[in-house]
Design an enzyme around this catalytic site. Structure first.
Site, PDB file in Angstrom:
ATOM      1  N   CYS A 112      -2.459  -9.719 -12.370  1.00 14.70           N
ATOM      2  CA  CYS A 112      -1.518  -8.713 -12.893  1.00 14.70           C
ATOM      3  C   CYS A 112      -0.147  -9.293 -13.237  1.00 14.70           C
ATOM      4  O   CYS A 112       0.633  -8.651 -13.943  1.00 14.70           O
ATOM      5  CB  CYS A 112      -1.368  -7.568 -11.902  1.00 14.70           C
ATOM      6  SG  CYS A 112      -2.926  -6.772 -11.511  1.00 14.70           S
ATOM      7  N   HIS A 237       5.029  -3.972 -13.883  1.00 12.45           N
ATOM      8  CA  HIS A 237       3.569  -3.846 -13.911  1.00 12.45           C
ATOM      9  C   HIS A 237       3.193  -2.490 -13.330  1.00 12.45           C
ATOM     10  O   HIS A 237       3.700  -2.084 -12.287  1.00 12.45           O
ATOM     11  CB  HIS A 237       2.947  -4.985 -13.095  1.00 12.45           C
ATOM     12  CG  HIS A 237       1.520  -4.742 -12.743  1.00 12.45           C
ATOM     13  ND1 HIS A 237       0.591  -4.381 -13.697  1.00 12.45           N
ATOM     14  CD2 HIS A 237       0.857  -4.769 -11.559  1.00 12.45           C
ATOM     15  CE1 HIS A 237      -0.580  -4.211 -13.106  1.00 12.45           C
ATOM     16  NE2 HIS A 237      -0.449  -4.431 -11.813  1.00 12.45           N
ATOM     17  N   ASN A 267      -4.344   1.195 -13.730  1.00 13.23           N
ATOM     18  CA  ASN A 267      -3.788  -0.164 -13.668  1.00 13.23           C
ATOM     19  C   ASN A 267      -4.595  -1.061 -14.620  1.00 13.23           C
ATOM     20  O   ASN A 267      -5.771  -1.311 -14.374  1.00 13.23           O
ATOM     21  CB  ASN A 267      -3.891  -0.643 -12.217  1.00 13.23           C
ATOM     22  CG  ASN A 267      -3.435  -2.076 -12.027  1.00 13.23           C
ATOM     23  OD1 ASN A 267      -3.233  -2.816 -12.981  1.00 13.23           O
ATOM     24  ND2 ASN A 267      -3.294  -2.476 -10.771  1.00 13.23           N
TER      25      ASN A 267
HETATM   26  O1  UT7 Z   1      -2.063  -4.780  -9.435  1.00 14.99           O
HETATM   27  C1  UT7 Z   1      -2.007  -4.768  -8.041  1.00 14.99           C
HETATM   28  C2  UT7 Z   1      -3.206  -4.035  -7.597  1.00 14.99           C
HETATM   29  N1  UT7 Z   1      -3.237  -3.106  -6.547  1.00 14.99           N
HETATM   30  C3  UT7 Z   1      -2.288  -2.263  -6.070  1.00 14.99           C
HETATM   31  O2  UT7 Z   1      -1.170  -2.253  -6.439  1.00 14.99           O
HETATM   32  C4  UT7 Z   1      -2.739  -1.303  -5.008  1.00 14.99           C
HETATM   33  C5  UT7 Z   1      -1.703  -1.066  -3.939  1.00 14.99           C
HETATM   34  N2  UT7 Z   1      -2.172  -0.095  -2.968  1.00 14.99           N
HETATM   35  C6  UT7 Z   1      -2.198   1.225  -3.234  1.00 14.99           C
HETATM   36  O3  UT7 Z   1      -1.801   1.663  -4.291  1.00 14.99           O
HETATM   37  C7  UT7 Z   1      -2.683   2.176  -2.141  1.00 14.99           C
HETATM   38  O4  UT7 Z   1      -2.883   1.444  -0.947  1.00 14.99           O
HETATM   39  C8  UT7 Z   1      -3.997   2.894  -2.537  1.00 14.99           C
HETATM   40  C9  UT7 Z   1      -3.701   3.931  -3.594  1.00 14.99           C
HETATM   41  C10 UT7 Z   1      -5.028   1.905  -3.051  1.00 14.99           C
HETATM   42  C11 UT7 Z   1      -4.605   3.630  -1.317  1.00 14.99           C
HETATM   43  O5  UT7 Z   1      -3.697   4.554  -0.749  1.00 14.99           O
HETATM   44  P1  UT7 Z   1      -3.494   4.600   0.841  1.00 14.99           P
HETATM   45  O6  UT7 Z   1      -2.593   5.729   1.116  1.00 14.99           O
HETATM   46  O7  UT7 Z   1      -3.031   3.225   1.257  1.00 14.99           O
HETATM   47  O8  UT7 Z   1      -4.918   4.933   1.365  1.00 14.99           O
HETATM   48  P2  UT7 Z   1      -5.863   4.121   2.370  1.00 14.99           P
HETATM   49  O9  UT7 Z   1      -6.477   2.957   1.710  1.00 14.99           O
HETATM   50  O10 UT7 Z   1      -5.127   3.883   3.652  1.00 14.99           O
HETATM   51  O11 UT7 Z   1      -6.968   5.207   2.663  1.00 14.99           O
HETATM   52  C12 UT7 Z   1      -6.662   6.466   3.267  1.00 14.99           C
HETATM   53  C13 UT7 Z   1      -7.919   7.321   3.275  1.00 14.99           C
HETATM   54  C14 UT7 Z   1      -9.128   6.615   3.837  1.00 14.99           C
HETATM   55  O12 UT7 Z   1      -9.874   7.573   4.556  1.00 14.99           O
HETATM   56  P3  UT7 Z   1      -9.790   7.651   6.155  1.00 14.99           P
HETATM   57  O13 UT7 Z   1     -10.236   6.296   6.637  1.00 14.99           O
HETATM   58  O14 UT7 Z   1      -8.355   7.921   6.467  1.00 14.99           O
HETATM   59  O15 UT7 Z   1     -10.724   8.767   6.485  1.00 14.99           O
HETATM   60  C15 UT7 Z   1      -9.907   6.200   2.626  1.00 14.99           C
HETATM   61  O16 UT7 Z   1     -11.298   6.086   2.870  1.00 14.99           O
HETATM   62  O17 UT7 Z   1      -8.267   7.672   1.932  1.00 14.99           O
HETATM   63  C16 UT7 Z   1      -9.629   7.369   1.702  1.00 14.99           C
HETATM   64  N3  UT7 Z   1      -9.813   7.039   0.289  1.00 14.99           N
HETATM   65  C17 UT7 Z   1     -10.058   7.973  -0.655  1.00 14.99           C
HETATM   66  N4  UT7 Z   1     -10.227   9.303  -0.566  1.00 14.99           N
HETATM   67  C18 UT7 Z   1     -10.455   9.986  -1.714  1.00 14.99           C
HETATM   68  C19 UT7 Z   1      -9.739   5.825  -0.324  1.00 14.99           C
HETATM   69  N5  UT7 Z   1      -9.936   5.958  -1.643  1.00 14.99           N
HETATM   70  C20 UT7 Z   1     -10.140   7.280  -1.867  1.00 14.99           C
HETATM   71  C21 UT7 Z   1     -10.384   8.042  -3.020  1.00 14.99           C
HETATM   72  N6  UT7 Z   1     -10.536   9.367  -2.901  1.00 14.99           N
HETATM   73  N7  UT7 Z   1     -10.469   7.483  -4.263  1.00 14.99           N
END
Ligand code: UT7
Length: 310
Positions: A112, A237, A267
């Protein structure tokens, strides 16, 4: 000398998938995706390839510049999802657009952050080889490395390409970069191998991204020796609207100069910054004579800031 953006172009697949459509085959919903990322939909290739998107975006940028193909001295493409391991996307653009055979044409890989490194590399060619113009492209078909059953990654990314035509200008060139040698947070095994699948620890990348973005902005401005108030637009980005919103709060009074357009694209990795620049130029949010700060971050972990003019 520094870099001036003369024009921009973008290309997107014809098919766009909404969050609602994703929730038909994944355990997810619009509320979760939008509230955490700012994404509503993303484009996904059906007929299109990484090369076809890149060629279309480059062609638009060339048309918008009103520059003749023979005046382009270099084409540099940032991508991690070329359809082929080789040849490069850049040399396919060279042929497609009818650029001269003596055009410098190659791809770079920095995920990225790639577009910023490509701009920095193109600057070197403009300066050292005394070229008139260079085409710098970010192009991705990320859908080919996504696991469409993994809700924690596949909802975040989209396909697309953006391109700019650049030339030299009289301002100071400012470009700062960092690398941390981290493989765990965000990776994908080589395309063509069985394990070619994007893996990410979202929380770690989020933490990294907010601090990296801030450092890239501060240190690039420090190297420039001028105040942030003299920057007309900050083009980050587009990985997550929340990352950018989190960072822009640290610069009171400057919020409106940060640009966010992730809602309809997701993204698009190396393509997100040139797609944003194209949109900003089309809507006249960027006009001639402006000073822009472009900031990228991504797998590696790497991050980089670069100042350009228009
Ligand atoms: O170019 C660089 C690339 N990447 C990035 O910049 C990504 C940076 N990170 C992020 O943007 C965030 O960490 C995410 C948007 C990817 C995730 O958000 P989060 O608030 O950090 O969520 P998490 O990974 O801690 O997950 C929280 C919950 C989990 O469930 P439990 O374990 O709490 O029951 C996940 O399983 O959300 C669940 N979850 C979803 N639920 C519904 C993960 N993905 C999804 C989804 N829909 N698509």
């Amino acid at each position: 000398m520094g870099i001036k953006i003369v024009s921009a172009g973008k290309a997107l697949p014809s098919y766009s998938m909404s969050n609602e459509q994703m929730s038909a085959f994944l355990d997810t919903d619009d509320e979760w995706i939008y509230s955490r990322t700012g994404i509503k939909s993303r484009y996904i290739c059906r007929e299109e390839t990484c090369v076809s998107l890149a060629c279309r975006a480059a062609d638009r940028a060339l048309q918008n510049a009103g520059v003749k193909p023979e005046d382009i001295g270099a084409v540099i493409v940032a991508t991690t999802t070329n359809d082929y391991a080789f040849p490069s996307v850049a040399c396919m653009i060279q042929a497609d657009l009818g650029l001269p055979e003596e055009t410098v044409a190659f791809d770079i890989s920095a995920a990225c952050s790639g577009f910023i490194f490509a701009l920095g590399t193109a600057y070197g060619y403009l300066k050292n080889n005394d070229l008139k113009y260079a085409l710098v492209v970010g192009a991705e078909k990320l859908s080919r490395i996504l696991d469409h059953t993994d809700r924690s990654t596949c909802v975040l990314f989209g396909d697309g390409a953006g391109a700019v035509v650049i030339s030299k200008d009289d301002h100071k060139h400012v470009h700062k970069s960092w690398s941390r040698g981290n493989r765990e947070a965000l990776n994908c095994k080589g395309i063509g191998t069985d394990g070619a699948r994007l893996n990410m620890n979202g929380r770690d990348v989020f933490r990294f991204a907010t601090s990296a973005l801030r450092q890239a902005i501060d240190e690039t401005l420090k190297a420039d020796g001028e105040d942030i108030s003299l920057i007309d637009a900050i083009v980050c980005h587009q990985a997550n609207a929340r990352i950018i919103e989190n960072v822009m709060k640290k610069y009171p009074g400057m919020e409106s100069r940060f640009f966010i357009n992730i809602e309809q694209y997701g993204n698009t990795s190396s393509a997100s910054i040139p797609i944003a620049i194209e949109e900003m130029m089309q809507s006249k949010r960027i006009t001639a004579g402006m000073k822009l700060l472009c900031v990228g971050f991504g797998a590696g972990l790497t991050w980089s800031g670069l100042i350009v003019r228009t």
